[in-house]
Design a protein around this motif. Sequence first.
Motif, PDB file in Angstrom:
ATOM      1  N   PRO A 149      30.898 -84.907  -1.485  1.00 46.71           N
ATOM      2  CA  PRO A 149      31.047 -83.664  -2.251  1.00 46.71           C
ATOM      3  C   PRO A 149      32.099 -82.724  -1.667  1.00 46.71           C
ATOM      4  N   TYR A 150      32.199 -82.675  -0.338  1.00 45.89           N
ATOM      5  CA  TYR A 150      33.204 -81.821   0.301  1.00 45.89           C
ATOM      6  C   TYR A 150      34.605 -82.355   0.008  1.00 45.89           C
ATOM      7  N   GLY A 151      34.778 -83.673   0.156  1.00 45.69           N
ATOM      8  CA  GLY A 151      36.078 -84.272  -0.092  1.00 45.69           C
ATOM      9  C   GLY A 151      36.564 -84.021  -1.503  1.00 45.69           C
ATOM     10  N   ALA A 152      35.664 -84.164  -2.487  1.00 44.12           N
ATOM     11  CA  ALA A 152      36.036 -83.962  -3.885  1.00 44.12           C
ATOM     12  C   ALA A 152      36.373 -82.502  -4.166  1.00 44.12           C
ATOM     13  N   ALA A 153      35.597 -81.584  -3.594  1.00 44.11           N
ATOM     14  CA  ALA A 153      35.798 -80.164  -3.870  1.00 44.11           C
ATOM     15  C   ALA A 153      37.043 -79.607  -3.190  1.00 44.11           C
ATOM     16  N   LEU A 154      37.375 -80.115  -2.007  1.00 38.02           N
ATOM     17  CA  LEU A 154      38.473 -79.545  -1.216  1.00 38.02           C
ATOM     18  C   LEU A 154      39.782 -80.311  -1.360  1.00 38.02           C
ATOM     19  N   LYS A 155      39.779 -81.346  -2.175  1.00 39.34           N
ATOM     20  CA  LYS A 155      40.946 -82.219  -2.290  1.00 39.34           C
ATOM     21  C   LYS A 155      42.225 -81.461  -2.602  1.00 39.34           C
ATOM     22  N   ASP A 156      42.175 -80.521  -3.528  1.00 44.05           N
ATOM     23  CA  ASP A 156      43.374 -79.784  -3.940  1.00 44.05           C
ATOM     24  C   ASP A 156      43.301 -78.310  -3.563  1.00 44.05           C
ATOM     25  N   ALA A 157      42.388 -77.952  -2.674  1.00 44.18           N
ATOM     26  CA  ALA A 157      42.209 -76.543  -2.309  1.00 44.18           C
ATOM     27  C   ALA A 157      43.397 -76.039  -1.501  1.00 44.18           C
ATOM     28  N   GLN A 158      43.711 -74.775  -1.693  1.00 48.34           N
ATOM     29  CA  GLN A 158      44.821 -74.150  -0.982  1.00 48.34           C
ATOM     30  C   GLN A 158      44.302 -73.171   0.078  1.00 48.34           C
ATOM     31  N   LYS A 159      45.157 -72.841   1.015  1.00 46.70           N
ATOM     32  CA  LYS A 159      44.802 -71.906   2.070  1.00 46.70           C
ATOM     33  C   LYS A 159      44.392 -70.573   1.469  1.00 46.70           C
ATOM     34  N   GLY A 160      43.258 -70.023   1.927  1.00 50.00           N
ATOM     35  CA  GLY A 160      42.751 -68.748   1.444  1.00 50.00           C
ATOM     36  C   GLY A 160      41.846 -68.851   0.237  1.00 50.00           C
ATOM     37  N   GLN A 161      41.707 -70.039  -0.336  1.00 47.46           N
ATOM     38  CA  GLN A 161      40.940 -70.213  -1.571  1.00 47.46           C
ATOM     39  C   GLN A 161      39.439 -70.316  -1.299  1.00 47.46           C
ATOM     40  N   LEU A 162      38.649 -69.735  -2.203  1.00 48.29           N
ATOM     41  CA  LEU A 162      37.198 -69.921  -2.195  1.00 48.29           C
ATOM     42  C   LEU A 162      36.872 -71.107  -3.093  1.00 48.29           C
ATOM     43  N   TRP A 217      23.428 -75.674  -2.018  1.00 47.34           N
ATOM     44  CA  TRP A 217      24.663 -75.360  -2.741  1.00 47.34           C
ATOM     45  C   TRP A 217      25.635 -74.708  -1.777  1.00 47.34           C
ATOM     46  N   VAL A 218      26.888 -75.161  -1.847  1.00 50.80           N
ATOM     47  CA  VAL A 218      27.868 -74.812  -0.819  1.00 50.80           C
ATOM     48  C   VAL A 218      29.022 -73.995  -1.398  1.00 50.80           C
ATOM     49  N   ILE A 219      29.418 -72.977  -0.634  1.00 49.75           N
ATOM     50  CA  ILE A 219      30.640 -72.227  -0.907  1.00 49.75           C
ATOM     51  C   ILE A 219      31.513 -72.371   0.336  1.00 49.75           C
ATOM     52  N   VAL A 220      32.767 -72.730   0.132  1.00 48.74           N
ATOM     53  CA  VAL A 220      33.682 -72.972   1.247  1.00 48.74           C
ATOM     54  C   VAL A 220      34.915 -72.081   1.093  1.00 48.74           C
ATOM     55  N   LYS A 221      35.336 -71.508   2.196  1.00 51.66           N
ATOM     56  CA  LYS A 221      36.595 -70.765   2.226  1.00 51.66           C
ATOM     57  C   LYS A 221      37.582 -71.529   3.095  1.00 51.66           C
ATOM     58  N   VAL A 222      38.746 -71.867   2.539  1.00 52.57           N
ATOM     59  CA  VAL A 222      39.781 -72.597   3.268  1.00 52.57           C
ATOM     60  C   VAL A 222      40.575 -71.603   4.106  1.00 52.57           C
TER      61      VAL A 222
END
Length: 320
Positions: free
Chosen positions: A208-221, A231-236
């Motif tokens: 689930p982390y790999g799929a959610a963060l695959k295209d995430a950019q720096k600073g993105q929630l 349920w997870v919220i991640v900040k890059v």
Amino acid sequence: MKSSVRLVSLISAMTCALLLAACGQNKVAEKPPEPGDTAVARVNGQVIWASDVKREAVAQGLISEGEPLDISSEVFRQRLDEVIDQKLLAAEATKRKLDKDPIAQRRLAAARERILGDMLVEGVVEKAVTEDAIRKLYAEQQKLSKRSEEIRARQIIVGSQAEAESVKKLLASGASFDALAMERSTDQATRFNGGDLGYFTLDVMPEPYGAALKDAQKGQLVGPFAAEGGWVIVKVEDKRTEDPITLEAARPQIVRFLTYDQVRDILEKLRGGAKVDILIGKPQDVPGAPAREPASAPPEPPAGAPAAPPASAPSAPAKK
């Protein structure tokens, strides 16, 4: 335990001493066997050299081959006492003509073959495993290795999607991630450090982390998304290219690889030129027994080569 280790050491050294006796080489040797060697004891007229004691320390794994050993140290003195005991036991065994026993002769012959084989391998490896060879293989592996992108992120894990959406709104309005992680996150491993996961590559994270963060950019929630635990919220926080392994960190694995390669090469040549007849049948497979690894199994890949990553829990930071 120490006494059993010492007993094995005594038996091994007695075999070597009996080998010398069997070859008629147990006469007093006053000439140093190695340049700069030092005579450290004499047993019934037979000289014991510092190199003899160092060899015993190497055999016991106390020092590495070529590593110095201070003759004034306690470790040296203990090994010296053992070498003295070995020589006394071997001399007594020879006096009792144990070296003439047929079984002893076979064991002595096997020990001689083992020692000569080890010396051959050591010589071949010493010539081949050089600093230039190590650096060359390291450089080749660095060219072939693929450096992954690393992400540094923080997480907050809560029990429901609705609560996760509420937390995300608070973050979007400027609330402190550190404070919300401390107050709301259920992940005990990260809540007290602001949810910090450190640096990691996506391949070591749960799917689930790999799929959610695959295209995430720096600073993105990112999120909320469902994962094991809630349920997870991640900040890059940051993204960077993975640092390559250093030469010094890779050196032990490269040396093992080059050593294996040389041993395999010389054995293939020797077997290719020899007539070897196996007089027994192949071993029978036992149901449920672990699969046997062939003698010619490849070694570990040199450091820097791509390898399958181990699984990692989402709360375990990879790097700082």
